[in-house]
Design a protein around this motif. Structure first.
Motif, mmCIF file in Angstrom:
data_model
loop_
_atom_site.group_PDB
_atom_site.id
_atom_site.type_symbol
_atom_site.label_atom_id
_atom_site.label_comp_id
_atom_site.label_asym_id
_atom_site.label_seq_id
_atom_site.Cartn_x
_atom_site.Cartn_y
_atom_site.Cartn_z
ATOM 1 N N TYR A 146 0.947 -1.349 -0.104
ATOM 2 C CA TYR A 146 -0.047 -0.078 0.109
ATOM 3 C C TYR A 146 1.003 1.355 0.110
ATOM 4 N N TYR A 147 1.976 1.193 0.792
ATOM 5 C CA TYR A 147 2.859 2.554 0.696
ATOM 6 C C TYR A 147 3.300 2.621 -0.767
ATOM 7 N N ALA A 148 3.612 1.470 -1.170
ATOM 8 C CA ALA A 148 4.235 1.546 -2.690
ATOM 9 C C ALA A 148 3.299 2.270 -3.572
ATOM 10 N N THR A 149 1.943 1.949 -3.467
ATOM 11 C CA THR A 149 0.919 2.734 -4.185
ATOM 12 C C THR A 149 1.160 4.171 -3.840
ATOM 13 N N MET A 150 1.005 4.427 -2.665
ATOM 14 C CA MET A 150 1.267 5.828 -2.254
ATOM 15 C C MET A 150 2.282 6.477 -2.888
ATOM 16 N N LEU A 151 3.379 6.169 -3.148
ATOM 17 C CA LEU A 151 4.632 6.568 -3.566
ATOM 18 C C LEU A 151 4.477 6.643 -5.022
ATOM 19 N N THR A 152 4.116 5.939 -5.680
ATOM 20 C CA THR A 152 3.721 5.931 -7.311
ATOM 21 C C THR A 152 2.807 7.142 -7.326
ATOM 22 N N CYS A 153 1.725 7.134 -6.828
ATOM 23 C CA CYS A 153 0.694 8.321 -6.733
ATOM 24 C C CYS A 153 1.428 9.869 -6.344
ATOM 25 N N GLN A 154 2.382 9.661 -5.327
ATOM 26 C CA GLN A 154 2.917 10.877 -5.108
ATOM 27 C C GLN A 154 3.712 11.377 -6.270
ATOM 28 N N ARG A 155 4.516 10.547 -6.879
ATOM 29 C CA ARG A 155 5.312 10.979 -8.010
ATOM 30 C C ARG A 155 4.673 11.224 -9.042
ATOM 31 N N ALA A 156 3.451 10.784 -9.276
ATOM 32 C CA ALA A 156 2.425 11.075 -10.487
ATOM 33 C C ALA A 156 1.812 12.333 -10.045
ATOM 34 N N ALA A 157 1.561 12.886 -9.038
ATOM 35 C CA ALA A 157 1.088 13.914 -8.562
ATOM 36 C C ALA A 157 2.381 15.056 -8.811
ATOM 37 N N ALA A 158 3.287 14.766 -8.456
ATOM 38 C CA ALA A 158 4.660 15.588 -8.800
ATOM 39 C C ALA A 158 4.745 15.918 -10.299
ATOM 40 N N ARG A 159 4.479 14.931 -11.134
ATOM 41 C CA ARG A 159 4.811 15.108 -12.568
ATOM 42 C C ARG A 159 3.698 16.056 -13.016
ATOM 43 N N ALA A 160 2.497 15.859 -12.452
ATOM 44 C CA ALA A 160 1.504 16.775 -13.015
ATOM 45 C C ALA A 160 1.374 18.182 -12.473
ATOM 46 N N GLY A 161 2.103 18.284 -11.382
ATOM 47 C CA GLY A 161 2.364 19.654 -10.694
ATOM 48 C C GLY A 161 1.098 19.942 -9.897
ATOM 49 N N VAL A 162 0.706 18.591 -9.083
ATOM 50 C CA VAL A 162 -0.551 18.527 -8.288
ATOM 51 C C VAL A 162 0.094 18.550 -6.915
ATOM 52 N N PRO A 163 -0.469 19.116 -5.705
ATOM 53 C CA PRO A 163 -0.066 18.836 -4.392
ATOM 54 C C PRO A 163 -0.543 17.462 -3.962
ATOM 55 N N PHE A 164 0.126 16.717 -3.082
ATOM 56 C CA PHE A 164 -0.106 15.252 -2.705
ATOM 57 C C PHE A 164 -0.328 15.601 -1.118
ATOM 58 N N VAL A 165 -1.325 14.899 -0.632
ATOM 59 C CA VAL A 165 -1.897 15.037 0.894
ATOM 60 C C VAL A 165 -1.976 13.539 1.387
ATOM 61 N N VAL A 166 -1.447 13.436 2.610
ATOM 62 C CA VAL A 166 -1.682 12.242 3.319
ATOM 63 C C VAL A 166 -2.403 12.351 4.476
ATOM 64 N N LEU A 167 -3.676 11.544 4.571
ATOM 65 C CA LEU A 167 -4.394 11.572 5.798
ATOM 66 C C LEU A 167 -3.669 10.440 6.703
#
Length: 397
Positions: free
Chosen positions: A121-142
């Protein structure tokens, strides 16, 4: 149901929705994303006015019906009516396209990890965090608790060339970090490797302390995957997870996966041999079982059931080493590469689990003492000297 001891990241947002700014929000979540009162985060956040427009799901799927190495198809969520993007084993371009398709301006993660490096699950989070960075979109973790607590570290890091989806960061196997802290570590390591990933925003919990185990949190346990039924399973998994890389049954297809293990060719004295190792905080009994699926399905297996008698002393990966060393004495023992992993020039699956060739080669050579020395070094592992903003001030992990 939570007793109010801890306020989860999602519950803080429900109290103050302004903590999540944005007009079009994507939520990386699944059935483990629940409030302290066990309502789905997606539904609760929508009711609070948070403008979620799409859900992104990990391994096992949004509803958790898929077994290991599988996921559910993309589609629409029956609970919320929102479109669901299956992220498991998807390429960077697939994730980039999903963020663009839904015109997101914030990507938020709410998933429950179990505290072991080889849980995805944390690997999924990291891949999504990288995708957000590529898109210039902020990433937030609850943020959510680490079920194993935040003080014990166990196991080696990952050597270069052995990174994978079950080990994207060179951290100990029992890492002692929350999802928010893992996101911070991932961003720092990515940036150090030349990948431009900004630090995420972490909506931290209140009331959580690093020494807390799951029982201390007062929260109800939602099994985060089909073979992780209890917090006891998560603790056992630290030591018995490596059995997945062998022809031993790790107990899939039984009522106590990762606590029951064995094979058709083991004998009734196997548990006695494990008890003879004198491991603290754990004992074993002889167990016979017939898995209903996975390895040795329909075959009578002999092996052992693991009982943690003192969680504070449970030796984690030393348990796995002793099990593998004892099983390796049989000529029928073998290391495996499961079919759901990529093959070819990739290292054997067990090497990806451990993060190097050491577990496999040293057990094959009968040199378990060298492996135990590695575990002795794990508690002071400073491979990267990563600083974290922890829940108890600035500290080092």
């Amino acid at each position: 149901m939570g007793d109010g001891r801890i306020q989860l990241g999602v519950d803080r947002v429900l109290t103050d929705p302004s903590l999540l700014a944005g007009k079009r929000i994507g939520l990386v979540t699944n059935f483990t994303g629940v409030t302290g009162n066990l309502e789905l985060s997606s539904r609760a956040l929508l009711r609070a006015g948070v403008p979620i427009v799409a859900l992104f799901s990990p391994e096992h799927g949004l509803r958790g019906t898929a077994q290991a190495g599988m996921s559910e198809a993309s589609g629409d969520d029956e609970e919320t009516g929102l479109p669901v993007v299956d992220t498991y084993r998807k390429s960077e371009s697939d994730l980039d396209a999903a963020i663009a398709e839904h015109d997101l301006d914030v990507l938020v993660c709410d998933l429950q990890d179990i505290g072991a490096r080889y849980y995805t699950y944390y690997a999924t989070m990291l891949t999504c965090q990288r995708a957000a960075a590529r898109a210039g979109v902020p990433f937030v973790v609850l943020d959510r608790p680490n079920p194993l607590g935040g003080t014990v570290v166990d196991g080696p890091g990952i050597r270069a060339g052995f990174e994978s989806f079950i080990g994207p960061l060179s951290i100990p196997i029992r890492h002692g970090l929350t999802m928010g802290e893992l996101a911070r570590v991932g961003a720092r390591l990515d940036s150090g490797a030349g990948i431009d990933v900004p630090q995420p925003t972490v909506i931290e919990m209140t009331g959580w302390e690093r020494a807390m185990t799951w029982a201390d949190t007062g929260l109800a346990w939602v099994p985060p995957s089909p073979n992780m039924p209890t917090p006891d399973t998560a603790l056992a998994f630290v030591g018995t997870g490596p059995l997945e890389g062998t022809n031993l049954s790790e107990g899939r297809g039984t009522t106590r996966p990762f606590e029951i293990f064995g094979a058709p060719w083991l004998t009734a004295d196997f548990a006695d041999r494990l008890n003879a190792a004198g491991l603290p905080g754990v004992t074993f009994r002889t167990a016979w079982f017939t898995p209903t699926f996975s390895k040795h399905a329909g075959e009578v297996c002999c092996g052992a059931q693991l009982y943690v008698t003192d969680a504070s002393r449970y030796p984690g990966l030393r348990v796995g080493i002793e099990i593998l060393a004892a099983a390796r004495e049989s000529s029928q023992f073998a290391w495996l590469t499961p079919s759901h992993e990529e093959v070819g020039d990739r290292p054997p699956f067990i090497d990806l689990v451990w993060g190097s060739i050491d577990l496999r080669t040293l057990i094959d050579a009968g040199k378990t003492s060298a492996l135990l020395e590695q575990l002795g070094e794990a508690a002071t592992l400073r491979e990267r000297d990563i600083e974290l903003l922890s829940y108890q001030g600035k500290g080092q992990w």
